[in-house]
Enzyme design. Structure first.
Site, PDB file in Angstrom:
ATOM      1  N   ALA A  11       0.809  -1.222   0.000  1.00 56.49           N
ATOM      2  CA  ALA A  11       0.000   0.000   0.000  1.00 56.49           C
ATOM      3  C   ALA A  11       0.838   1.267   0.000  1.00 56.49           C
ATOM      4  CB  ALA A  11      -0.940  -0.010   1.213  1.00 56.49           C
ATOM      5  N   CYS A  40      15.340  -0.814   2.979  1.00 54.79           N
ATOM      6  CA  CYS A  40      14.963  -1.916   3.873  1.00 54.79           C
ATOM      7  C   CYS A  40      16.157  -2.487   4.632  1.00 54.79           C
ATOM      8  CB  CYS A  40      14.273  -3.011   3.070  1.00 54.79           C
ATOM      9  SG  CYS A  40      12.725  -2.455   2.322  1.00 54.79           S
TER      10      CYS A  40
END
Length: 405
Positions: free
Chosen positions: A199, A324
């Protein structure tokens, strides 16, 4: 002080107004979406509306959408031994491209000795001949190839890969997290068996993802077991507000995708022309089709950590690649897989644009790079002496000069 410029959209995007509105409304609801009373049914309605929105956006059926906590969890759920299509045996091994996100390179739930990497070209595009050879050397395989790379933006030949994979009796998983909202993506058009999404890459909230299955895929084993949520494929009460925000972001993003993509491509062209004119910079993967918003570049002597800090001090947010790794600036495994040496991999800087990026943002970024580039040139001139200085400074006169990296 001027406002900051945000050019790290591949790491995460701002929350769209439509998503914020949908989430605020969802937070007002009391019910658990698994409850059968009126309050529960209202919460369930929001979840199912978002499910239908995402399914329609990517050419799937609503019942084949599984909501997760993030794209990483969606990838872990997808990479499951025992998956099978409408015909053929279960997959027993995993092939992943060498430029995948860390959540795919980790292999999901496949044993380490059942995971192999598929090489890529110098431009970061999967080597289809090597894919064929690897598929012919063992039992049925699940193949995982991202639709577009998060660092270089290189778009992969997914449809061609799907034909090769299916011809060998395998299944294809596509990490489409960077593609959704930037380029058209349809699971049927590319003939993928599984696809994953997140999302916060399209203007939704952080902490919501989805796995989408093609019709007829069976054998999916849940990572989280417990209740029967998500048709028993992912236990745990659904994040109603996050899912509602995801659906609203998808609706808003796809409505303006063509014009947003065209505008970002124009801005990126101006950005890259300016980047190349300073300090002998080069842009990676610029000879293949890329996402319209992504630029990964380096220059002789550039250190990514120094550059990211330098841009930040000038009020411009950029990154050294994937976000990340707990904020650590690390050499890019993507560039290493593309055949670049450690010097290039340690000096790569990524700028990624979004739907609200303006020409002035590009100008601010180029001004920041101009200052950094001049500092870099002076440092190299000092290091190499006068002759080195002449060689380095000459790079600024040749916009298309590519250093040997």
């Amino acid at each position: 002080m001027p406002s900051r410029v945000y050019l790290d959209w591949n790491a995460t995007t701002p929350l769209r107004a439509e998503a914020r509105t949908a989430m605020l409304a969802a937070w007002e609801l009391i019910g658990n979406p698994s409850s059968v009373h009126a309050e529960g049914r209202e919460a369930r309605r929001l979840v199912e509306e978002a499910r239908a929105t995402l399914a329609a956006a990517v050419g799937a059926l609503s019942r084949n959408v599984v909501f997760t906590s993030a794209g990483t969890e969606a990838n872990a759920l997808a990479l499951s031994p025992g998956l099978r299509g409408a015909s053929g045996g279960p997959v027993e091994r995993l092939l992943v491209s060498a430029v995948e996100h860390a959540s795919v390179l980790s292999g999901g739930r496949f044993p380490a000795d059942k995971v192999s990497q598929i090489p890529v070209t110098r431009a970061g595009v999967i080597d289809l001949d090597r894919l064929k050879a690897l598929l012919g050397d063992g039992p049925p395989a699940l193949v995982s190839i991202m639709a577009a790379n998060n660092e270089t933006g290189a778009i992969q030949p997914i449809a061609e890969a799907a034909g090769i994979v299916h011809g060998a009796g395998g299944l294809l998983h596509v990490d489409a997290i960077q593609a959704l909202g930037k380029i058209p993506f349809d699971i049927k058009t590319v003939d993928a068996d599984l696809a994953t999404f997140s999302a916060h890459k399209i203007g939704g909230p952080k902490g919501v993802g989805a796995l989408v299955l093609a019709e007829g895929i069976t054998g999916l084993e849940p990572v989280l077991r417990g209740g029967g949520q998500e048709l028993s494929r992912r236990a745990g009460t659904e994040n109603v507000a996050g899912i509602a925000g995801f659906g609203a972001a998808v609706r808003a993003g796809l409505q303006t995708l063509p014009e947003d993509a065209e505008r970002m491509a124009t801005l990126r062209s101006s950005l890259e022309n300016g980047i190349r004119g300073i300090a002998g910079a080069m842009v990676f993967a610029d000879d293949v089709e890329r996402l319209p918003n992504t630029t990964l570049f380096t220059a002789p002597g550039l250190k990514a950590e120094t550059a990211v800090i330098g841009f930040d001090l000038e009020g411009v947010a950029v990154s050294s690649g994937s976000a990340c790794s707990s904020g650590k600036v690390q050499p890019s495994h993507v560039l290493a897989a593309m055949g670049y040496d450690a010097t290039a991999a340690q000096g790569a800087v990524r700028l990624s644009l979004g739907w609200s990026t303006e020409p002035d943002d590009i100008n601010r970024a180029l001004e920041a790079w101009r200052k950094l580039g001049n500092t870099l040139l002076r440092a190299l001139a000092t290091k190499h002496g006068l002759n080195g200085s002449k060689r380095v400074l000459s790079a600024e006169k040749h916009r298309n000069t590519r250093p040997s990296l």
